[in-house]
Write a protein that holds these residues in place. Structure first.
Motif, PDB file in Angstrom:
ATOM      1  N   THR A 165       3.816  12.460   6.069  1.00 41.51           N
ATOM      2  CA  THR A 165       3.294  11.522   5.073  1.00 41.51           C
ATOM      3  C   THR A 165       2.046  10.876   5.649  1.00 41.51           C
ATOM      4  N   ARG A 166       1.220  10.376   4.779  1.00 41.19           N
ATOM      5  CA  ARG A 166      -0.004   9.699   5.210  1.00 41.19           C
ATOM      6  C   ARG A 166      -0.115   8.356   4.519  1.00 41.19           C
ATOM      7  N   LYS A 167      -0.746   7.450   5.202  1.00 46.65           N
ATOM      8  CA  LYS A 167      -1.039   6.150   4.611  1.00 46.65           C
ATOM      9  C   LYS A 167      -2.388   6.236   3.923  1.00 46.65           C
ATOM     10  N   LEU A 168      -2.482   5.630   2.769  1.00 44.56           N
ATOM     11  CA  LEU A 168      -3.746   5.511   2.066  1.00 44.56           C
ATOM     12  C   LEU A 168      -4.081   4.034   1.964  1.00 44.56           C
ATOM     13  N   GLN A 169      -5.337   3.729   2.118  1.00 48.68           N
ATOM     14  CA  GLN A 169      -5.770   2.344   2.030  1.00 48.68           C
ATOM     15  C   GLN A 169      -6.593   2.184   0.765  1.00 48.68           C
ATOM     16  N   VAL A 170      -6.339   1.109   0.050  1.00 53.59           N
ATOM     17  CA  VAL A 170      -7.053   0.833  -1.185  1.00 53.59           C
ATOM     18  C   VAL A 170      -7.616  -0.575  -1.101  1.00 53.59           C
ATOM     19  N   ILE A 177       2.323   0.775  -6.398  1.00 52.52           N
ATOM     20  CA  ILE A 177       1.172   1.680  -6.354  1.00 52.52           C
ATOM     21  C   ILE A 177       1.637   3.116  -6.128  1.00 52.52           C
ATOM     22  N   ARG A 178       2.632   3.303  -5.252  1.00 52.45           N
ATOM     23  CA  ARG A 178       3.179   4.640  -5.000  1.00 52.45           C
ATOM     24  C   ARG A 178       3.730   5.247  -6.291  1.00 52.45           C
ATOM     25  N   THR A 179       4.442   4.439  -7.082  1.00 50.29           N
ATOM     26  CA  THR A 179       4.981   4.920  -8.358  1.00 50.29           C
ATOM     27  C   THR A 179       3.863   5.289  -9.319  1.00 50.29           C
ATOM     28  N   LEU A 180       2.801   4.482  -9.369  1.00 52.07           N
ATOM     29  CA  LEU A 180       1.653   4.815 -10.221  1.00 52.07           C
ATOM     30  C   LEU A 180       1.065   6.172  -9.845  1.00 52.07           C
ATOM     31  N   ILE A 181       0.927   6.404  -8.545  1.00 48.38           N
ATOM     32  CA  ILE A 181       0.349   7.664  -8.073  1.00 48.38           C
ATOM     33  C   ILE A 181       1.278   8.829  -8.403  1.00 48.38           C
ATOM     34  N   HIS A 182       2.570   8.667  -8.138  1.00 47.83           N
ATOM     35  CA  HIS A 182       3.536   9.724  -8.463  1.00 47.83           C
ATOM     36  C   HIS A 182       3.501  10.062  -9.956  1.00 47.83           C
TER      37      HIS A 182
END
Length: 77
Positions: free
Chosen positions: A9-14, A46-51
């Motif tokens: 997994t990777r971390k994303l920064q926003v 945010i993870r749910t939005l992306i999924h």
């Protein structure tokens, strides 16, 4: 970093403005109140939005992109 399935997994920064962060927090709190549940974390939201977006555009994620397609992308001004 790995998840329980052993996949990387990777971390994303926003980066968001203060107003955008406040709006996200209000949405999370409103959802929690409506569903009578504890609020989720901003990260989980945010993870749910992306999924959800990935699921909506599943065909886009499986389409190959050619070098010619990439060349058609307009450069930054």
């Amino acid at each position: 970093m790995t998840d329980s399935g052993g996949k990387l997994t990777r971390k994303l920064q926003v980066l968001l403005t203060d107003e955008e962060v406040a709006a996200v927090n209000r949405i999370i709190l409103k959802d929690a109140i409506e569903l009578d549940e504890r609020p989720v974390s901003v990260s989980a939201y945010i993870r749910t939005l992306i999924h959800n977006e990935i699921e909506k555009r599943e065909s886009d994620t499986k389409t190959k992109i050619s070098k010619d397609d990439i060349k058609k992308i307009k450069p930054k001004k």
